[in-house]
Scaffold this motif. Structure first.
Motif, PDB file in Angstrom:
ATOM      1  N   ARG A   1       0.772  -1.220   0.027  1.00 31.47           N
ATOM      2  CA  ARG A   1       0.123  -0.020   0.051  1.00 31.47           C
ATOM      3  C   ARG A   1       0.837   1.232  -0.039  1.00 31.47           C
ATOM      4  O   ARG A   1       1.870   1.238   0.546  1.00 31.47           O
TER       5      ARG A   1
ATOM      6  N   ASP B   1      -6.077  -2.303  10.734  1.00 30.74           N
ATOM      7  CA  ASP B   1      -7.224  -2.828  10.042  1.00 30.74           C
ATOM      8  C   ASP B   1      -7.122  -3.841   9.242  1.00 30.74           C
ATOM      9  O   ASP B   1      -5.946  -4.035   8.643  1.00 30.74           O
TER      10      ASP B   1
ATOM     11  N   ILE C   1      -8.593  -4.924   6.773  1.00 31.22           N
ATOM     12  CA  ILE C   1      -8.983  -4.572   5.150  1.00 31.22           C
ATOM     13  C   ILE C   1      -8.611  -3.120   5.051  1.00 31.22           C
ATOM     14  O   ILE C   1      -8.973  -2.422   5.893  1.00 31.22           O
TER      15      ILE C   1
ATOM     16  N   GLY D   1      -8.495  -0.314   1.864  1.00 31.42           N
ATOM     17  CA  GLY D   1      -8.698   0.095   0.559  1.00 31.42           C
ATOM     18  C   GLY D   1      -9.036  -1.102  -0.153  1.00 31.42           C
ATOM     19  O   GLY D   1      -8.823  -1.274  -1.367  1.00 31.42           O
ATOM     20  N   GLY D   2      -9.923  -2.325   0.482  1.00 34.44           N
ATOM     21  CA  GLY D   2     -10.269  -3.176  -0.228  1.00 34.44           C
ATOM     22  C   GLY D   2      -9.212  -4.455  -0.373  1.00 34.44           C
ATOM     23  O   GLY D   2      -9.478  -5.455  -0.889  1.00 34.44           O
ATOM     24  N   MET D   3      -7.999  -4.117   0.443  1.00 32.47           N
ATOM     25  CA  MET D   3      -6.984  -5.100   0.317  1.00 32.47           C
ATOM     26  C   MET D   3      -6.798  -5.768   1.845  1.00 32.47           C
ATOM     27  O   MET D   3      -6.821  -4.944   2.706  1.00 32.47           O
ATOM     28  N   ARG D   4      -6.715  -7.049   1.858  1.00 36.94           N
ATOM     29  CA  ARG D   4      -6.317  -7.553   3.199  1.00 36.94           C
ATOM     30  C   ARG D   4      -5.029  -7.268   3.406  1.00 36.94           C
ATOM     31  O   ARG D   4      -4.148  -7.077   2.512  1.00 36.94           O
ATOM     32  N   THR D   5      -4.785  -6.978   4.700  1.00 34.25           N
ATOM     33  CA  THR D   5      -3.243  -6.670   5.263  1.00 34.25           C
ATOM     34  C   THR D   5      -2.688  -7.650   6.107  1.00 34.25           C
ATOM     35  O   THR D   5      -3.411  -8.251   6.897  1.00 34.25           O
TER      36      THR D   5
ATOM     37  N   ARG E   1      -0.283  -6.812   1.410  1.00 34.97           N
ATOM     38  CA  ARG E   1      -0.695  -8.236   1.075  1.00 34.97           C
ATOM     39  C   ARG E   1       0.094  -8.998   0.548  1.00 34.97           C
ATOM     40  O   ARG E   1       0.750  -8.791  -0.435  1.00 34.97           O
TER      41      ARG E   1
END
Length: 220
Positions: free
Chosen positions: A80, A99, A101, A103-107, A171
């Motif tokens: 990111r 978090d 998620i 911006g719609g991305m799994r962290t 991710r």
């Protein structure tokens, strides 16, 4: 697995980033966090609309992706755009978890890149909590620490001086932290054996095992 990586940024990179951070606009860091973490966050972050931000973000991401140890430790699929934060005396970030998620991305992996030298501020340690206890992290400027995003962590109060840092999230191609650590250990062992013995049938077997485990665990 937590890993510390030296010299992600060189002296020229650091000077350029610090110069830009003196020119950028800052906003209250609570704008970029969730409701619960907002109650314990006291810092400033470069405004997302600042025209200097995108180039600063690109530099940090590029330097991370250029680093072989970072790639081995995180197996990055997406990194990111970083947040750039500033902590003055009295500022801190209490215990929280990032978090899952963004911006719609799994962290999967959290990354802090230190931009201030340790002697330039008192306090301000990144404290990572685990069942084994707490670990304080305060690295030389240009160094990074990577750790699972599942970890509770905090930034201790800055007593004096100014703490500058870039924070980002990965991710990973390999979701499971234990699997990433096994792959990291295998690759580290392979490299060490190759330097000592050269290419051998046993090394080929290790390479096969590592590749097949990565194939089994990777999510592209």
């Amino acid at each position: 697995m937590m890993i510390m990586i030296a010299n992600v940024l060189d002296a020229d990179n650091l000077q350029w980033l610090r110069d830009n951070m003196r020119k950028t606009r800052y906003v209250d860091g609570r704008r970029t966090t969730g409701r619960e973490a907002r109650t314990v966050k006291r810092n400033e972050q470069v405004d997302r609309s600042d025209p200097l931000l995108a180039e600063m973000q690109d530099l940090v991401v590029d330097r991370l992706l250029d680093n072989a140890l970072f790639r081995m430790a995180t197996r990055p699929h997406v990194v990111r755009p970083p947040l750039f934060s500033r902590y003055d005396a009295g500022m801190a970030y209490g215990s929280h978890v990032d978090d899952a998620i963004m911006g719609g991305m799994r962290t999967d992996v959290s990354v802090t890149v230190f931009l201030s030298e340790p002697e330039d501020y008192d306090g301000g340690e990144l404290v990572i909590e685990s069942a084994a206890g707490e670990q304080d992290v305060k690295l030389p400027a240009g160094s990074a620490v990577c750790y699972p995003t599942t970890s509770l962590h905090r930034v201790a109060p800055v007593v004096s001086g100014e703490r500058l840092a870039a924070v980002t999230w990965v991710r990973s191609l390999v979701r499971d932290a234990d699997a990433r650590e096994l792959l990291f250990d295998l690759e580290t062992a392979r490299h060490a054996l190759f330097e000592r013995l050269g290419k051998t049938p046993e090394l080929d077997l290790l390479a096969k095992t590592q590749s097949n485990l990565l194939r089994r665990w990777a999510e592209d």
